[in-house]
Design a protein around this motif. Structure first.
Motif, short mmCIF file in Angstrom:
data_model
loop_
_atom_site.label_atom_id
_atom_site.label_comp_id
_atom_site.label_asym_id
_atom_site.label_seq_id
_atom_site.Cartn_x
_atom_site.Cartn_y
_atom_site.Cartn_z
N ALA A 113 0.84 -1.21 0.00
CA ALA A 113 0.00 0.00 0.00
C ALA A 113 0.87 1.25 0.00
CB ALA A 113 -0.92 -0.02 1.22
N ARG A 114 0.47 2.25 -0.78
CA ARG A 114 1.26 3.48 -0.89
C ARG A 114 0.58 4.69 -0.27
NH1 ARG A 114 2.29 4.34 -7.07
NH2 ARG A 114 0.03 4.04 -7.05
N GLN A 115 -0.63 4.52 0.22
CA GLN A 115 -1.39 5.67 0.69
C GLN A 115 -1.31 5.82 2.21
OE1 GLN A 115 -2.70 7.82 -1.61
NE2 GLN A 115 -1.60 6.44 -3.01
N THR A 116 -1.78 6.95 2.72
CA THR A 116 -1.74 7.24 4.15
C THR A 116 -2.63 6.29 4.94
OG1 THR A 116 -1.36 9.56 3.64
CG2 THR A 116 -2.07 9.04 5.88
N TYR A 117 -3.76 5.90 4.35
CA TYR A 117 -4.72 5.03 5.02
C TYR A 117 -4.91 3.74 4.23
CZ TYR A 117 -5.93 9.13 7.82
OH TYR A 117 -5.86 10.21 8.67
N VAL A 118 -5.25 2.68 4.97
CA VAL A 118 -5.57 1.38 4.37
C VAL A 118 -6.99 1.00 4.77
CG1 VAL A 118 -4.97 -1.07 4.23
CG2 VAL A 118 -3.15 0.65 4.45
N ALA A 119 -7.76 0.56 3.80
CA ALA A 119 -9.12 0.05 4.06
C ALA A 119 -9.16 -1.41 3.63
CB ALA A 119 -10.15 0.86 3.28
N PHE A 120 -10.05 -2.17 4.26
CA PHE A 120 -10.14 -3.59 3.97
C PHE A 120 -11.54 -3.95 3.48
CE2 PHE A 120 -6.85 -3.02 7.14
CZ PHE A 120 -5.79 -3.71 6.57
N LEU A 121 -11.58 -4.85 2.50
CA LEU A 121 -12.84 -5.35 1.97
C LEU A 121 -12.64 -6.82 1.67
CD1 LEU A 121 -15.72 -4.92 0.81
CD2 LEU A 121 -14.64 -4.33 -1.37
N ASP A 122 -13.57 -7.67 2.06
CA ASP A 122 -13.51 -9.07 1.67
C ASP A 122 -14.17 -9.25 0.31
OD1 ASP A 122 -12.14 -9.81 3.94
OD2 ASP A 122 -13.93 -10.39 5.05
N ALA A 123 -13.74 -10.27 -0.40
CA ALA A 123 -14.12 -10.42 -1.80
C ALA A 123 -15.58 -10.77 -2.01
CB ALA A 123 -13.24 -11.49 -2.46
N ASP A 124 -16.29 -11.14 -0.95
CA ASP A 124 -17.72 -11.43 -1.10
C ASP A 124 -18.60 -10.40 -0.42
OD1 ASP A 124 -16.88 -12.19 1.39
OD2 ASP A 124 -17.80 -14.17 1.38
N ASP A 125 -18.02 -9.26 -0.02
CA ASP A 125 -18.78 -8.16 0.57
C ASP A 125 -18.79 -6.96 -0.37
OD1 ASP A 125 -18.98 -9.79 2.83
OD2 ASP A 125 -17.26 -8.86 3.81
N THR A 126 -19.62 -5.97 -0.06
CA THR A 126 -19.64 -4.74 -0.86
C THR A 126 -19.76 -3.53 0.05
OG1 THR A 126 -22.05 -4.90 -1.17
CG2 THR A 126 -20.65 -5.81 -2.92
N TRP A 127 -19.38 -2.37 -0.49
CA TRP A 127 -19.42 -1.10 0.23
C TRP A 127 -20.61 -0.26 -0.21
CZ3 TRP A 127 -13.69 0.98 -0.17
CH2 TRP A 127 -12.89 0.31 0.77
N HIS A 128 -21.10 0.55 0.70
CA HIS A 128 -22.07 1.60 0.41
C HIS A 128 -21.35 2.71 -0.36
CE1 HIS A 128 -24.76 4.99 1.13
NE2 HIS A 128 -25.68 4.16 1.57
#
Length: 307
Positions: A113-128
């Motif tokens: 990761a190159r950014q200031t923050y890291v977010a996580f998502l599992d491959a069978d979920d979705t985001w709003h």
């Protein structure tokens, strides 16, 4: 990585991204200094919608890192196909040489990761669609927050995202292990990349619970917001995958509490209280899972007694 569609307007590290699937017009949107890490294991059928939910954000993350955990079933080819459907460099595909579980996959993505923050998502979920815009606004208003989470729900992929009511209240959490479940669903997390913690690669279950607890109990400022900004598309327990084995999940969470106690992060009385409440929650989940499975059984056709 193979070349993607070069017609879209993507400027990593600048203020806007024009992001749209190949062949569609792309209106520039603001970019968040966020790297999204997605562990991928045999997820060829679900990774497309997961990444699409990231691309649909009103505030776009700067990069998406898909980490194949040695799936050996065509998933890796599908990840490259998904990457090619977005602008060059926005989706990156990483691979593990052997299956290491979600901890190893997330750690590899975190390392790249190159950014200031890291977010996580599992491959069978979705985001709003508003997830990152709401969380990054909270972080801008309180830069001391090291980790921020939100609520999740269970719904079908065809349902519209839940309505978000504004203004959104940010609650800073006390540095104590919650006794009634974790307030940190993994797909809800945004954290600072420079935190001195990583997922325990010796754990195949409750590895996320261990990490979030370490961050919280070590005194880092952690917060939570109430809106549902991500969704599971199957029940979070008792269905399938690593989380489907409820006895193993219960034992893994208990072991995490023992480890936290050994590290001096969790007192003996609080550990024992958490154990007792966890046992009650485990029993409740068994009852709910059995009821769900019973209700899903096909019912026998009624017998016609008129003849």
């Amino acid at each position: 990585m193979q070349a993607n569609n070069e017609t879209d307007n993507l400027h990593i590290g600048q203020s806007t991204i024009g992001l749209a699937p190949a062949g569609a017009a792309a209106a520039p949107r603001q970019v968040a200094p966020v790297s999204v890490v997605v562990p991928c294991y045999r997820c060829a059928d679900t990774i497309g919608p997961a990444v699409a939910s990231v691309a649909a954000q009103t505030l776009i993350p700067a990069e998406v890192l898909l980490v194949d955990d040695c799936s050996c079933d065509g998933t890796l080819e599908r990840l490259h196909e998904v990457a090619r459907s977005y602008p060059v460099g926005w989706v990156k595909v990483l691979t593990l040489p052997r299956n290491g579980g979600p901890s190893a996959a997330r750690n590899l993505g975190w390392a790249h990761a190159r950014q200031t923050y890291v977010a996580f998502l599992d491959a069978d979920d979705t985001w709003h669609p508003e997830k990152l815009s709401i969380q990054m606004k909270a972080l801008a208003e309180d830069p001391q927050i090291a980790l921020i989470a939100h609520s999740m729900n269970v719904q079908s992929r065809t349902q519209p995202p839940p309505v978000v009511r504004h203004p959104v209240t940010v609650r800073v959490l006390p540095s104590k292990l919650p006794l009634l479940g974790s307030p940190f669903p993994t797909a809800s997390i945004v954290l600072r990349r420079d935190l001195p913690f990583r997922f325990d690669e010796n754990r195949r279950r409750a590895e996320d619970f261990m990490l979030w607890a370490q961050v919280l109990l070590s005194g880092h400022r952690c917060a939570r917001i109430d809106p549902v900004l991500a969704s599971w598309h199957k029940a979070p327990f008792g269905v399938g995958g690593l989380s489907g084995d409820m006895p193993a999940m219960y034992a893994a969470a208990r072991d995490v509490r023992r480890s936290l106690h050994a590290l001096g992060l969790l007192s003996w009385p609080r550990m024992r209280t958490a154990d007792a409440l966890s046992l009650l929650r485990y029993g409740r989940r068994i009852v709910l899972t059995r009821a769900r499975r019973f209700s899903a059984r096909p019912q026998a056709a009624p017998i016609d007694q008129t003849s």
